[in-house]
Design an enzyme around this catalytic site. Sequence first.
Site, PDB file in Angstrom:
ATOM      1  N   ILE A 118     -29.774  -9.179  17.597  1.00  0.00           N
ATOM      2  CA  ILE A 118     -31.031  -9.920  17.607  1.00  0.00           C
ATOM      3  C   ILE A 118     -32.036  -9.242  18.534  1.00  0.00           C
ATOM      4  CG2 ILE A 118     -29.854 -12.079  17.030  1.00  0.00           C
ATOM      5  CD1 ILE A 118     -30.371 -13.008  19.902  1.00  0.00           C
ATOM      6  N   CYS A 119     -33.295  -9.344  18.174  1.00  0.00           N
ATOM      7  CA  CYS A 119     -34.367  -8.709  18.939  1.00  0.00           C
ATOM      8  C   CYS A 119     -34.679  -9.548  20.177  1.00  0.00           C
ATOM      9  CB  CYS A 119     -35.618  -8.575  18.073  1.00  0.00           C
ATOM     10  SG  CYS A 119     -37.014  -7.887  18.966  1.00  0.00           S
ATOM     11  N   LEU A 120     -34.469  -8.953  21.339  1.00  0.00           N
ATOM     12  CA  LEU A 120     -34.746  -9.631  22.609  1.00  0.00           C
ATOM     13  C   LEU A 120     -35.657  -8.792  23.499  1.00  0.00           C
ATOM     14  CD1 LEU A 120     -31.150 -10.906  23.464  1.00  0.00           C
ATOM     15  CD2 LEU A 120     -33.050 -12.248  22.593  1.00  0.00           C
TER      16      LEU A 120
END
Length: 174
Positions: A118-120
């Site tokens: 996931i993009c964090l």
Amino acid sequence: MEGWDPNTKSTLTQIPLLSTKAGPRDGAAWTQRLKEEYKSLIAYTQMNKSNDNDWFRISAANPEGTRWTGKCWYVHNLLKYEFDLQFDIPVTYPSTAPELELPEIDGKTQKMYRGGKICLTIHFKPLWAKNCPRFGIAHALCLGLAPWLAAEIPILVDSGMIKHKDDVSSTSES
């Protein structure tokens, strides 16, 4: 924590901070860090359960505590959507946050990297860097995965990219 909603602030202040700055290559110091990680995760899980907000199960997948697996879920329109969760602890941990992966929904949203990571980067990584080594796995789940699920899962469900398990099984039975 300026500009945060009171609920997030309250949750975050109840998750114990960590003090040992050690990664997987640091021997006894890493063992101490793992104890702190477990303590923090247990406190966060108990707090979630007491607030009727239980949304993940996670455990170390190897004795070294460098690979973690579990489940996370999100309730949308009174339906529970459950996903496998996995991540590796980077060798540069805690300076580098773990990359949380939801492999089942890999490629279904632009806010995800190859492999279901996931993009964090924009919102969470600067926060992690500012709070190193005090933040740990529980903080990554609270401030990284939880808001990501809240933002992405409703969109994925409403667009038809994710189907509820009952919808999938009923269409395959027809």
